[in-house]
Design a protein around this motif. Structure first.
Motif, PDB file in Angstrom:
ATOM      1  N   LYS A 213       0.849  -1.187   0.000  1.00 36.22           N
ATOM      2  CA  LYS A 213       0.000   0.000   0.000  1.00 36.22           C
ATOM      3  C   LYS A 213       0.886   1.238   0.000  1.00 36.22           C
ATOM      4  O   LYS A 213       2.093   1.157   0.273  1.00 36.22           O
ATOM      5  CB  LYS A 213      -0.893   0.034   1.252  1.00 36.22           C
TER       6      LYS A 213
ATOM      7  N   ASP B 115      -0.724   1.005  -8.730  1.00 36.87           N
ATOM      8  CA  ASP B 115      -1.946   0.189  -8.721  1.00 36.87           C
ATOM      9  C   ASP B 115      -2.276  -0.394  -7.352  1.00 36.87           C
ATOM     10  O   ASP B 115      -3.293  -1.054  -7.184  1.00 36.87           O
ATOM     11  CB  ASP B 115      -1.864  -0.932  -9.766  1.00 36.87           C
ATOM     12  N   VAL B 116      -1.429  -0.146  -6.348  1.00 37.44           N
ATOM     13  CA  VAL B 116      -1.726  -0.635  -4.997  1.00 37.44           C
ATOM     14  C   VAL B 116      -2.695   0.334  -4.318  1.00 37.44           C
ATOM     15  O   VAL B 116      -2.799   1.499  -4.715  1.00 37.44           O
ATOM     16  CB  VAL B 116      -0.442  -0.773  -4.150  1.00 37.44           C
ATOM     17  N   PRO B 117      -3.437  -0.118  -3.303  1.00 34.96           N
ATOM     18  CA  PRO B 117      -4.313   0.801  -2.572  1.00 34.96           C
ATOM     19  C   PRO B 117      -3.518   1.985  -2.034  1.00 34.96           C
ATOM     20  O   PRO B 117      -2.467   1.806  -1.411  1.00 34.96           O
ATOM     21  CB  PRO B 117      -4.860  -0.066  -1.434  1.00 34.96           C
ATOM     22  N   THR B 118      -4.011   3.188  -2.287  1.00 31.67           N
ATOM     23  CA  THR B 118      -3.284   4.405  -1.926  1.00 31.67           C
ATOM     24  C   THR B 118      -4.212   5.376  -1.210  1.00 31.67           C
ATOM     25  O   THR B 118      -5.275   5.731  -1.722  1.00 31.67           O
ATOM     26  CB  THR B 118      -2.704   5.083  -3.184  1.00 31.67           C
TER      27      THR B 118
ATOM     28  N   LEU C  58      -5.090   8.230  -9.669  1.00 35.83           N
ATOM     29  CA  LEU C  58      -4.769   6.943  -9.048  1.00 35.83           C
ATOM     30  C   LEU C  58      -5.815   5.882  -9.395  1.00 35.83           C
ATOM     31  O   LEU C  58      -7.018   6.152  -9.378  1.00 35.83           O
ATOM     32  CB  LEU C  58      -4.702   7.106  -7.529  1.00 35.83           C
ATOM     33  N   LYS C  59      -5.349   4.664  -9.680  1.00 33.12           N
ATOM     34  CA  LYS C  59      -6.268   3.566 -10.014  1.00 33.12           C
ATOM     35  C   LYS C  59      -7.054   3.105  -8.791  1.00 33.12           C
ATOM     36  O   LYS C  59      -8.204   2.676  -8.912  1.00 33.12           O
ATOM     37  CB  LYS C  59      -5.468   2.366 -10.553  1.00 33.12           C
ATOM     38  N   ASN C  60      -6.424   3.145  -7.635  1.00 35.07           N
ATOM     39  CA  ASN C  60      -7.017   2.547  -6.432  1.00 35.07           C
ATOM     40  C   ASN C  60      -6.794   3.476  -5.241  1.00 35.07           C
ATOM     41  O   ASN C  60      -6.212   3.098  -4.240  1.00 35.07           O
ATOM     42  CB  ASN C  60      -6.380   1.168  -6.188  1.00 35.07           C
ATOM     43  N   GLY C  61      -7.267   4.720  -5.393  1.00 36.61           N
ATOM     44  CA  GLY C  61      -7.013   5.735  -4.390  1.00 36.61           C
ATOM     45  C   GLY C  61      -8.220   6.059  -3.535  1.00 36.61           C
ATOM     46  O   GLY C  61      -9.370   5.880  -3.942  1.00 36.61           O
ATOM     47  N   LYS C  62      -7.926   6.549  -2.325  1.00 31.88           N
ATOM     48  CA  LYS C  62      -8.963   7.009  -1.401  1.00 31.88           C
ATOM     49  C   LYS C  62      -8.502   8.342  -0.832  1.00 31.88           C
ATOM     50  O   LYS C  62      -7.365   8.464  -0.371  1.00 31.88           O
ATOM     51  CB  LYS C  62      -9.170   5.989  -0.289  1.00 31.88           C
TER      52      LYS C  62
END
Length: 276
Positions: A117, A216-219, A243-247
């Motif tokens: 992450k 591509d990891v959760p960010t 970001l592909k997998n962002g919060k």
């Protein structure tokens, strides 16, 4: 605590605390500071059973005060040298400010198979400086002013930054901490004036749009909406779109140095994200 030598012969200082078999949490510090800026987070997470690692960027803290390599590519390569030396895998990389840019480039270009992450906190990506393609950015004249102030009287300049916008101590009613100001100044003055001078270009003019797209990891993107150093609209609000997998997590009223000024809140949120 130790040193690793990079491919171009630079001695990079690092801290490595906690059980070697535990999940590593790797910290990337901001300009012009050192790994000491993460004290509150490292102590908190090592006491939760994690392995915590942080290094001093080249030209900063206890690392070599070399003449060259003060750019985002070298910053990321130096971080990779530490990660490879310690064989860090399944790691969570957390970067603040310039360290957010360093972490983003490391994860994008060096982190394949090593990173679980990422966290970008008050971070400089995608790019700070204003241009035709980035009309919401900060004018180049602001960064020229930082360079001029650093060259004229670095010690006073660092006191002014820490006493004012970095922690929001220039806001009406702010509770000023002399300890925070002195610690910021101490960390800054340990480093090299040349590294700090050239680092301004690195953190303001490096376009990290493609880095963000490659991650591509959760960010987790964390940013205070009263950040006077890296304005939220030109940073976190743009980064999250790339970001592909962002919060995105916003902090009302928090300053740029929220990791220190509001360590209790930040630490709890980091732990929650790591555990997800």
């Amino acid at each position: 605590m130790g040193y690793v030598t990079t491919a171009d012969g630079v001695q990079i200082f690092y801290k490595d605390w906690g059980p070697k078999e535990a999940q590593p949490i790797v910290f990337h510090h901001g300009w012009p500071l050192s790994s000491d800026d993460w004290d509150a987070q490292m102590l908190f997470l090592v006491n939760k059973g994690y392995r915590v690692v942080a290094h001093d960027r080249r030209g900063h803290g206890r690392s070599s005060q070399v003449s060259d390599g003060h750019d985002m590519d070298h910053y990321a390569a130096d971080a990779a040298a530490v990660a490879e030396h310690l064989n860090l895998r399944n790691a969570v990389h957390i970067g603040h400010s310039t360290g957010g840019g360093e972490a983003a480039r490391y994860v994008a270009r060096h982190g394949k198979g090593r990173v679980a992450k990422a966290v970008l906190m008050s971070a400089v990506p995608p790019i700070m400086v204003r241009s035709a393609t980035n009309p919401g950015g900060t004018p180049i004249e602001v960064f020229d002013g930082l360079r001029a102030a650093l060259a004229a009287n670095r010690s006073q300049f660092f006191l002014d930054v820490a006493s004012g916008p970095f922690y929001g101590f220039n806001r009406p009613g702010a509770k000023v901490s002399q300890g925070m100001i002195q610690n910021w100044w101490r960390q800054g003055m340990m480093g090299s004036a040349k590294a700090h001078y050239e680092g301004i270009k690195a953190f303001s003019e490096t376009d990290q749009t493609e880095d963000l797209k490659l991650i591509d990891v959760p960010t987790l993107v964390m940013h205070g909406d009263d950040d006077q150093v890296v304005p939220i609209d030109a940073a976190a609000r743009l980064s999250i779109k790339l970001l592909k997998n962002g919060k995105l997590k916003l902090y009302p009223g928090f300053p740029h140095g929220m990791l220190t000024a509001h360590a209790d809140v930040i630490n709890a949120d980091l732990l929650a994200f790591i555990k997800e």
